[in-house]
Design a protein around this motif. Structure first.
Motif, short mmCIF file in Angstrom:
data_model
loop_
_atom_site.label_atom_id
_atom_site.label_comp_id
_atom_site.label_asym_id
_atom_site.label_seq_id
_atom_site.Cartn_x
_atom_site.Cartn_y
_atom_site.Cartn_z
N ALA A 1 0.86 -1.19 0.00
CA ALA A 1 0.00 0.00 0.00
C ALA A 1 0.89 1.24 0.00
O ALA A 1 1.89 1.30 0.73
CB ALA A 1 -0.90 0.01 1.23
N VAL A 2 0.56 2.21 -0.82
CA VAL A 2 1.34 3.46 -0.87
C VAL A 2 0.39 4.64 -0.71
O VAL A 2 -0.83 4.50 -0.71
CB VAL A 2 2.13 3.58 -2.19
N GLY A 3 0.98 5.84 -0.59
CA GLY A 3 0.16 7.04 -0.47
C GLY A 3 -0.69 7.04 0.78
O GLY A 3 -0.29 6.56 1.84
N THR B 1 11.27 5.01 -11.45
CA THR B 1 10.08 5.84 -11.65
C THR B 1 10.01 6.94 -10.59
O THR B 1 9.66 8.08 -10.89
CB THR B 1 8.81 4.98 -11.58
N ALA B 2 10.36 6.60 -9.35
CA ALA B 2 10.36 7.60 -8.28
C ALA B 2 11.36 8.71 -8.57
O ALA B 2 11.10 9.90 -8.28
CB ALA B 2 10.68 6.94 -6.95
N GLY B 3 12.50 8.35 -9.15
CA GLY B 3 13.49 9.36 -9.48
C GLY B 3 13.03 10.30 -10.57
O GLY B 3 13.53 11.43 -10.67
N GLU B 4 12.08 9.85 -11.38
CA GLU B 4 11.57 10.68 -12.48
C GLU B 4 10.29 11.42 -12.13
O GLU B 4 9.95 12.42 -12.78
CB GLU B 4 11.31 9.78 -13.71
N ASP B 5 9.56 10.93 -11.13
CA ASP B 5 8.24 11.48 -10.81
C ASP B 5 8.14 11.70 -9.30
O ASP B 5 8.10 10.75 -8.52
CB ASP B 5 7.16 10.51 -11.28
N LEU B 6 8.08 12.98 -8.90
CA LEU B 6 8.02 13.30 -7.48
C LEU B 6 6.79 12.71 -6.80
O LEU B 6 6.84 12.28 -5.64
CB LEU B 6 8.03 14.83 -7.30
N LYS B 7 5.66 12.70 -7.51
CA LYS B 7 4.44 12.16 -6.91
C LYS B 7 4.61 10.70 -6.54
O LYS B 7 4.19 10.25 -5.47
CB LYS B 7 3.26 12.33 -7.88
N VAL B 8 5.26 9.93 -7.43
CA VAL B 8 5.52 8.52 -7.15
C VAL B 8 6.45 8.38 -5.95
O VAL B 8 6.24 7.54 -5.06
CB VAL B 8 6.11 7.83 -8.39
N GLN B 9 7.47 9.22 -5.93
CA GLN B 9 8.43 9.13 -4.82
C GLN B 9 7.76 9.45 -3.49
O GLN B 9 8.00 8.76 -2.49
CB GLN B 9 9.60 10.08 -5.06
N LEU B 10 6.91 10.46 -3.45
CA LEU B 10 6.22 10.80 -2.21
C LEU B 10 5.32 9.65 -1.77
O LEU B 10 5.21 9.36 -0.58
CB LEU B 10 5.40 12.08 -2.40
N GLY B 11 4.64 9.02 -2.74
CA GLY B 11 3.78 7.90 -2.40
C GLY B 11 4.57 6.74 -1.81
O GLY B 11 4.13 6.10 -0.84
N LEU B 12 5.76 6.46 -2.37
CA LEU B 12 6.57 5.35 -1.89
C LEU B 12 7.16 5.60 -0.51
O LEU B 12 7.51 4.65 0.20
CB LEU B 12 7.69 5.06 -2.89
N LEU B 13 7.28 6.86 -0.12
CA LEU B 13 7.78 7.15 1.23
C LEU B 13 6.84 6.61 2.30
O LEU B 13 7.25 6.38 3.44
CB LEU B 13 7.97 8.66 1.40
N ASP B 14 5.58 6.43 1.94
CA ASP B 14 4.59 5.89 2.88
C ASP B 14 4.26 4.44 2.58
O ASP B 14 3.19 3.93 2.97
CB ASP B 14 3.31 6.73 2.82
N ALA B 15 5.15 3.74 1.87
CA ALA B 15 4.88 2.35 1.50
C ALA B 15 4.70 1.48 2.75
O ALA B 15 5.45 1.60 3.73
CB ALA B 15 6.03 1.80 0.64
N ARG B 16 3.70 0.59 2.70
CA ARG B 16 3.39 -0.29 3.84
C ARG B 16 3.09 -1.69 3.30
O ARG B 16 2.31 -1.84 2.36
CB ARG B 16 2.19 0.26 4.61
N HIS B 17 3.69 -2.68 3.91
CA HIS B 17 3.52 -4.06 3.46
C HIS B 17 2.12 -4.57 3.78
O HIS B 17 1.62 -4.37 4.90
CB HIS B 17 4.56 -4.95 4.14
N ILE B 18 1.49 -5.24 2.79
CA ILE B 18 0.19 -5.86 3.01
C ILE B 18 0.31 -7.38 2.99
O ILE B 18 -0.17 -8.07 3.90
CB ILE B 18 -0.82 -5.40 1.93
N ALA B 19 0.92 -7.92 1.96
CA ALA B 19 0.97 -9.38 1.83
C ALA B 19 2.18 -9.78 0.99
O ALA B 19 2.72 -8.98 0.23
CB ALA B 19 -0.32 -9.90 1.19
N GLY B 20 2.58 -11.06 1.10
CA GLY B 20 3.65 -11.59 0.27
C GLY B 20 5.02 -11.50 0.91
O GLY B 20 5.16 -11.63 2.14
N ASP B 21 6.02 -11.23 0.10
CA ASP B 21 7.42 -11.25 0.51
C ASP B 21 7.77 -9.99 1.29
O ASP B 21 7.99 -8.91 0.71
CB ASP B 21 8.31 -11.38 -0.74
N LEU B 22 7.78 -10.10 2.63
CA LEU B 22 8.06 -8.93 3.48
C LEU B 22 9.46 -8.37 3.23
O LEU B 22 9.67 -7.16 3.24
CB LEU B 22 7.92 -9.33 4.95
#
Length: 816
Positions: A66-68, A126-147
Motif C-alpha cells: 500500500a502506498v500514499g 520511476t520515483a526518481g523521475e516522478d516526485l508524486k511517485v516518490q512521495l507515495g513510496l515514502l509511505d509504503a506499507r507491506h500488506i501481503a507476500g514477501d516482506l
C-alpha cells in the motif's frame, strides 16, 4: 463490533462479504475519525491479503504494498486504493495473472484504484523521475507476500530520498507554490479543496516527506491535530455526498457540519480554516529552514577553505532593536534579551522584523509566547508605538502577524481578536476571513499615512474597523463599543478614543452614501457632516474607506467609486468649514440632451444615444491604460407613466447590466412645449457585444405602447435555463430612509442580483403610483443595493405611512 470482528466477517466471503462489512463499518455512529480510518484500512488489508493469497499460491518474490494515503492507513470512505504489486523480475506471466486477480475484484466493487506492477529497480527509477511517485513510496506499507522485498524497497527509497533531498526539495517547493497559485489558500476559501489548496492535506503530506529527508523538520505542535481535523471533514464530505470529492461546496457544508456534530456551516469553516492555518504556517517555517540549510551547505566549504579548514564559522548577528537581532535572514532574540522581564519585547521584535522585511524565527516567537507578561493598563507609550510601527510596515506585516498569531500572542495583547480569528465571510465581495481582511486593511492604510494628519489613528482604525463582526447585530455599532475599550487600554487619550470609535462606527458611511444617495441633495451632505463631526475625522475616514474597500476585493472599489467618494468628501468638507449647501438647481441641459429632448417631443417617442466610457488610468496602471466602464445610455422620453420599468425591462431582455441610473425632468428651451424625462444610465453587456441603438429604441417603443410583453419574455428566458443548486439567498429587504432627503422619499432595496430585478422594482413602484426622481444602483458581488428617490404625483415626498406601505408592498412583490 471490533475491527477484528469486521475483518473476520469479510474473510472467505469474497467481494460481497467485504462490501457488506465495509458498509457496516462506515455506518457505525460509534466509530468515526482516526479509529474508523484505521479500521477501514485494516479491513481492506484483510480482504486484499485474501485475494493475494488465492492468486499467488506457489509464487515467490512477490509482495503487495500500500502506498500514499492507503499506506498511511488514512482511508476515507471514498478514497482511492493506491497499490503496488512488487516482484523480483521472475515469472512475468504469473505476476500479470496475479495482478488481474487483485485488480478486477476492486474494480467490480466500484472502488477507485491507482495501481502499478514493478520491480524494486523499476519503482526506484520511476520515483526518481516522478516526485508524486516518490512521495507515495515514502509511505509504503507491506500488506501481503514477501516482506523482505517490501522492506528492501522501503530502505532503498528512503536512502534515495535523503541522498537526493538537496536537489528534490527545491523542486518540490516550486511545485507546491504552483499548486497554491492555482488552488488558492484553504484558510480563506468559501469552497475550499481540502486536499490541494495551500494548507490542505497535500501540504501536510509534503511536510512528512521533508521530515523524512532529515534536512529540516516542521513545527510539530498542533500539526497532527490539524491533519486529523481535515481528514475528519473529508470523511464527512464523502459520506454526505456519496462521492470521492475533496471540494467542500457551499451547498454541502450544512450537511457536513451536521455529520460532524457541529453547530453550523460557519463553525465547520472556522475549524477548517484553523487547521489550514496551522499547516500553512508550518509549511512556511519548514521551507524557510530548508532554504537556510541548503544555503549553509553551499557556503560552508568555501568558508572552511578561507578559514584554513579548521574553525567553524560563526553566524553574524546584526542588532535591529533593543533585545532583537538579525541572524541567518531571520529575526531572533539577542542573547541578553529577557522576555519574562520585558512585556513589550514581542511587539518590539515584531515591529523590527516587519520594518526590516524579515521573518520572525520560530524559536524566538515560541520563547516570547512561553514567557510573555501582561502589559499594564493603559499600555506604556512604547508598546502603542511599536504596534503602530508594525501596522504601518506594509506587506511584511502579514507574515509577522501570522507568526504572532500562530503562538497566541495576538490574542494575548488583543483578547477581542479571538472572535474574529478565522471567521468566514459569506459574501462574494470579500476574499478574506475577517481577521485577514483587517490586516490587509492595515497594509493598504499604510500606503495612505502621508495623506492624513494622524497616521497612528488611521492604522489602528484599519486594524479594528470590523472587530464587531464577532458579535450579534450591526457590526459597526458593536465595533464602536469594543473599540472604545480597546483604544483606552492601548493608551490613547479621550479625544483619540472618540475619533477611533467614530471611524469604526461610520467606516461604511462614505462609500454607502456616495453610491446610494443623491449627492446634490443638501440633506445627504448635512447628515454625513453631522456623523463625522470634524475635518480631521473626515480626512481619516476618507483614507480608511479606500483602504477598507481595496482590502475587501476587486468588486469593492474602482476609480468610479473613488470619484464619488471624493466628491462627497469635498462637499462634506465644505459644510464642516461653515458653508451651507444650497438647494440643488436644475442643471442646464447639454447640447446633446437638448437635441434628444427636442427630437423626442417632435416624434412623440423615445430617442437614445450610446456612448462608450472608460475610467482614467489608476495609480497602479501604466500610463494610457484605462478600465472599461461600459456604455453611457442617454434616453429622452416624452413624460408618461411606466418609463422606468419599460427601460429596465428592455435592457434586461438584451442582457445589459445597469450600473447606475438617473432620471430627471428636463427643462426645455423657450418655445418648445411638452415635458420630457431624461434618463442617464450606465450599462454593460453581461457577455457578447452591445445591441445596436436602433434595436433598443424599437423595443423601447413597443414596451411603452404595451405591445411588448417584457414580463412574459423574461419569464420564458428564465424557464429555458435549468436552475442550478446553489446558496439559498436571504430574502429581499426594503426600507425607508425618511431623513435622507427633503426633496424626496428614499426607498432602499437590498436583494439578490438577478436579471430583470430593476424591471420588477420599477413596475412595482409604478403600480404604487409613485414617481421615481432618481435611482442609484450598485451591485456588490451577488448583492444588489439600490436606492430610489420617489415622490407622489405632485412631486412632494411621500407621507410616512404611505412610504411604509409602498416599501411593504415592494418587499412582498420581490419575495413573491
Amino acid at each position: 463490533m471490533t475491527s477484528t470482528d469486521v475483518s473476520k466477517d469479510a474473510e472467505g466471503s469474497g467481494p460481497s462479504g467485504y462490501a457488506a462489512a465495509r458498509l457496516r463499518l462506515l455506518t457505525e455512529e460509534a466509530r468515526t475519525g482516526p479509529p474508523r480510518r484505521a479500521a477501514l484500512a485494516e479491513l481492506t488489508d484483510e480482504w486484499l491479503t485474501g485475494l493475494f493469497a488465492a492468486g499467488a499460491e506457489g509464487l515467490r518474490g512477490v509482495s503487495l504494498v500500500a502506498v500514499g494515503g492507503y499506506g498511511r492507513g488514512e482511508l476515507s470512505p471514498r478514497s482511492d486504493l493506491d497499490l503496488l504489486l512488487l516482484h523480483d523480475g521472475g515469472d512475468s506471466k504469473a505476476v500479470a495473472a496475479l495482478a488481474d486477480r487483485i485488480w478486477y475484484p476492486v474494480w467490480d466493487l466500484g472502488l477507485a484504484l491507482d495501481h502499478s506492477v514493478r520491480t524494486p529497480a523499476e519503482a526506484r527509477k520511476t520515483a526518481g523521475e516522478d516526485l508524486k511517485v516518490q512521495l507515495g513510496l515514502l509511505d509504503a506499507r507491506h500488506i501481503a507476500g514477501d516482506l523482505g522485498l517490501t522492506a528492501e524497497l522501503r530502505t532503498a527509497v528512503l536512502a534515495d530520498w535523503r541522498n537526493q533531498a538537496p536537489k528534490r526539495l527545491p523542486e518540490l517547493q516550486e511545485l507546491s507554490a504552483e499548486r497554491a497559485e492555482r488552488q488558492g489558500e484553504l484558510q480563506y476559501l468559501l469552497e475550499p479543496d481540502l486536499k490541494e489548496a495551500r494548507g490542505g492535506l497535500r501540504d501536510a503530506t509534503i511536510l512528512r516527506a521533508v521530515a523524512a529527508s532529515w534536512l529540516a523538520d516542521a513545527p510539530r505542535e498542533g500539526l497532527g491535530d490539524a491533519r486529523r481535523r481535515l481528514l475528519d471533514v473529508r470523511d464527512a464530505l464523502h459520506l454526505t455526498t456519496g462521492r470521492a470529492t475533496d471540494r467542500l461546496s457551499l451547498q454541502e457544508q450544512d450537511q457536513v457540519a451536521a455529520e460532524l456534530g457541529l453547530l453550523d456551516a460557519d463553525t465547520l469553516l472556522r475549524q477548517v480554516y484553523e487547521a489550514a492555518r496551522v499547516i500553512s504556517y508550518a509549511s512556511d517555517v519548514t521551507w524557510r529552514e530548508v532554504g537556510r540549510v541548503l544555503r549553509a551547505r553551499a557556503v560552508r566549504p568555501r568558508l572552511r577553505a578561507m578559514l584554513g579548514g579548521g574553525a567553524k564559522p560563526t553566524a553574524e548577528r546584526s542588532p535591529l532593536a533593543e533585545g532583537v537581532v538579525e541572524q541567518d535572514g531571520e529575526v531572533v532574540l539577542a542573547r541578553a534579551a529577557r522576555p519574562e522581564r520585558d512585556p513589550v519585547l514581542p511587539l518590539r521584535a515584531a515591529a523590527a522584523a516587519a520594518q526590516a522585511g524579515l521573518p520572525l524565527s520560530l524559536h524566538a516567537v515560541r520563547r516570547m509566547a512561553a514567557s510573555v507578561r501582561p502589559l499594564p493598563t493603559p499600555w506604556p507609550a512604547e508598546a502603542r508605538e511599536q504596534l503602530v510601527t508594525l501596522l504601518g510596515s506594509g506587506r511584511p506585516t502579514v507574515e509577522v502577524w501570522e507568526a504572532l498569531e500562530a503562538e497566541g500572542l495576538i490574542t494575548h495583547f488583543l483578547p477581542d481578536w479571538e472572535r474574529v480569528r478565522c471567521r468566514p465571510q459569506r459574501n462574494a465581495v470579500h476574499i478574506w476571513t475577517v481577521d485577514r481582511h483587517l490586516i490587509e486593511t492595515a497594509v493598504r492604510a499604510s500606503e495612505f499615512t502621508r495623506r492624513v494628519h494622524r497616521p497612528d489613528l488611521l492604522l489602528v482604525a484599519a486594524l479594528l474597523h470590523d472587530i464587531g463582526k464577532g458579535w450579534p447585530g450591526d457590526h459597526s455599532v458593536a465595533g464602536e463599543i469594543i473599540v472604545k475599550d480597546v483604544a483606552a487600554r492601548i493608551g490613547f487619550d479621550r479625544d483619540d478614543v472618540t475619533v477611533l470609535s467614530t471611524l469604526v462606527r461610520h467606516h461604511l458611511l462614505l462609500v454607502e452614501t456616495a453610491t446610494r444617495r443623491d449627492l446634490e441633495d443638501p440633506a445627504t451632505v448635512r447628515s454625513v457632516a453631522e456623523a463625522v463631526g470634524s475635518q480631521g475625522t473626515l480626512e481619516l475616514l476618507h483614507a480608511l474607506t479606500e483602504a477598507d474597500a481595496l482590502a475587501t476585493g476587486p468588486a469593492a472599489w474602482s476609480s468610479w467609486r473613488g470619484s464619488l467618494v471624493a466628491d462627497l468628501v469635498k462637499r462634506v468638507g465644505a459644510v464642516l468649514a461653515g458653508d451651507d449647501p444650497a438647494e440643488p438647481e436644475a442643471a442646464a441641459p447639454t447640447a446633446e440632451q437638448e437635441r434628444l429632448a427636442i427630437e423626442a417631443i417632435a416624434t412623440g417617442s423615445p430617442v437614445l444615444a450610446l456612448r462608450a466610457q472608460t475610467e482614467p488610468p489608476a495609480e497602479e496602471q501604466s500610463p494610457g491604460e484605462a478600465e472599461p466602464l461600459g456604455v453611457e445610455l442617454l434616453i429622452a422620453v416624452p413624460d408618461q407613466p411606466g418609463v422606468l420599468p419599460a427601460v429596465a425591462g428592455v435592457l434586461a431582455m438584451h442582457r445589459l447590466t445597469v450600473r447606475t441610473a438617473e432620471l430627471s425632468a428636463l427643462d426645455l428651451p423657450d418655445g418648445v412645449e411638452g415635458a420630457v424625462l431624461l434618463l442617464n444610465w450606465r450599462v454593460a453587456a453581461e457577455y457578447g457585444s452591445l445591441p445596436q441603438a436602433a434595436r433598443l429604441r424599437a423595443d423601447l417603443v413597443r414596451a411603452l405602447d404595451g405591445s411588448l410583453d417584457i414580463a412574459g419574455r423574461l419569464a420564458e428566458r428564465d424557464a429555458a435555463y435549468p436552475r442550478r443548486r446553489g446558496v439559498v439567498a436571504p430574502p429581499p429587504r426594503v426600507t425607508v430612509h425618511p431623513a435622507a432627503s427633503r426633496l424626496a422619499t428614499v426607498i432602499e432595496v437590498r436583494a439578490q442580483d438577478a436579471p430583470g430585478l430593476l424591471f420588477r422594482i420599477g413596475r412595482a413602484l409604478e403600480d404604487a403610483s409613485v414617481r421615481v426622481r432618481s435611482a442609484h444602483v450598485s451591485t456588490l458581488g451577488a448583492n444588489a443595493v439600490d436606492a430610489f428617490y420617489v415622490t407622489g404625483p405632485e412631486g412632494a415626498p411621500l407621507p410616512g405611512e404611505e412610504a411604509a406601505a409602498v416599501a411593504r408592498k415592494l418587499e412582498e412583490t420581490l419575495r413573491g
